[in-house]
Design a protein around this motif. Sequence first.
Motif, short mmCIF file in Angstrom:
data_model
loop_
_atom_site.label_atom_id
_atom_site.label_comp_id
_atom_site.label_asym_id
_atom_site.label_seq_id
_atom_site.Cartn_x
_atom_site.Cartn_y
_atom_site.Cartn_z
N UNK A 31 0.86 -1.18 0.00
CA UNK A 31 0.00 0.00 0.00
C UNK A 31 0.90 1.23 0.00
N UNK A 32 0.92 1.95 -1.12
CA UNK A 32 1.87 3.04 -1.31
C UNK A 32 1.18 4.36 -1.64
N UNK A 33 1.85 5.44 -1.31
CA UNK A 33 1.48 6.78 -1.74
C UNK A 33 2.70 7.36 -2.44
N UNK A 101 8.00 8.03 -1.72
CA UNK A 101 7.05 6.95 -1.46
C UNK A 101 6.78 6.87 0.03
N UNK A 102 5.51 6.86 0.38
CA UNK A 102 5.08 6.48 1.72
C UNK A 102 4.50 5.08 1.63
N UNK A 103 4.86 4.22 2.57
CA UNK A 103 4.32 2.86 2.58
C UNK A 103 3.57 2.62 3.88
N UNK A 104 2.34 2.12 3.75
CA UNK A 104 1.49 1.86 4.90
C UNK A 104 1.44 0.36 5.15
N UNK A 105 1.70 -0.03 6.38
CA UNK A 105 1.84 -1.45 6.71
C UNK A 105 0.50 -2.07 7.08
N UNK A 122 -5.50 -6.14 8.69
CA UNK A 122 -5.83 -4.97 9.50
C UNK A 122 -4.66 -4.01 9.38
N UNK A 123 -4.99 -2.74 9.24
CA UNK A 123 -3.95 -1.73 9.09
C UNK A 123 -3.16 -1.58 10.38
N UNK A 124 -1.85 -1.66 10.30
CA UNK A 124 -1.01 -1.46 11.46
C UNK A 124 -1.09 -0.01 11.92
#
Length: 303
Positions: A31-33, A101-105, A122-124
């Motif tokens: 999951x990236x921005x 890049x931002x990465x969401x775990x 589930x989003x960390x």
Amino acid sequence: MPTILGQNQYGKAENRVVKITRDGATHHIKDLNVSIALSGDMEEVHYSGSNANVLPTDTTKNTVFAFAKEHGVESAEQFGIHLARHFVTSQDAIHRARVRVEEYAWERIAVPDAGRAGHSFVRKGQETRLTQITYDGERWEVVSGLKDLTVLNSTDSEFRGYVKDRYTTLEEAYDRILATSVSGRWRFNWTGDDQPAPDWDDSYEQVRRHLLEAFAETYSRSLQQTLHRMGARVLDHRGEIDEVRFSLPNSHHFLVDLEPFGLENDTADGAVYVAADRPYGLIEGTVLREGCEARIPVDLTSP
């Protein structure tokens, strides 16, 4: 009055990309921005409005999504490297590309009697991973990092012996809560394709581990001291990194005055604190490997 055009760039910011890789019943999520900034021979678009050298920002957006499918997302750093190389080498007018890049775990949801569901996540609620890739056709610079890594020590911290003047009202603290939300960046000494690239994912996990261990193990007499210990520990253990920069807000916790209620608020007997969100002290600093030059911006939000 004569004018000249200064530094400029353009691109598409905050492209939200979610890549699902299916390995049988087990799925993997990235999951990236992604934000793209391009610069080069762009004088005429500013002076006359000619778009002859302009790759549309919509095209940069499409490229991000196409590359996620064609190349996959091995890591935030490697994905950014693929994109930066493409924009600089495929367009004569583009001389420099910066990819952020931002990465969401995410983590898998545990299901009773079935281990972990291979496709449920589930989003960390922890930190956001960051990277910035810069390429000018010859030189690479990779700066990775994190933000919103919230940490707290409930003891082993003090603040005393400081300068006092007529406006000082703060009492010295011999046992205090130390809390902060770590925003940090670290610059790799990897410079290009002629040398093996670090294992980006392992490097991130190890840096994060050293940051947390240094925070936990340091008896802190100031947040500045903790900042330095965190940066020094990373450089001592990670040879691929030459520079670490932090921005650490001091998340103040003050003892509540309970005397009006006939209660003694004693730290030795389960104290009660108020968490003050603002104003807050802001401690910033860079730790460098000896002989290296600082290149990470003082303002971590700057280009």
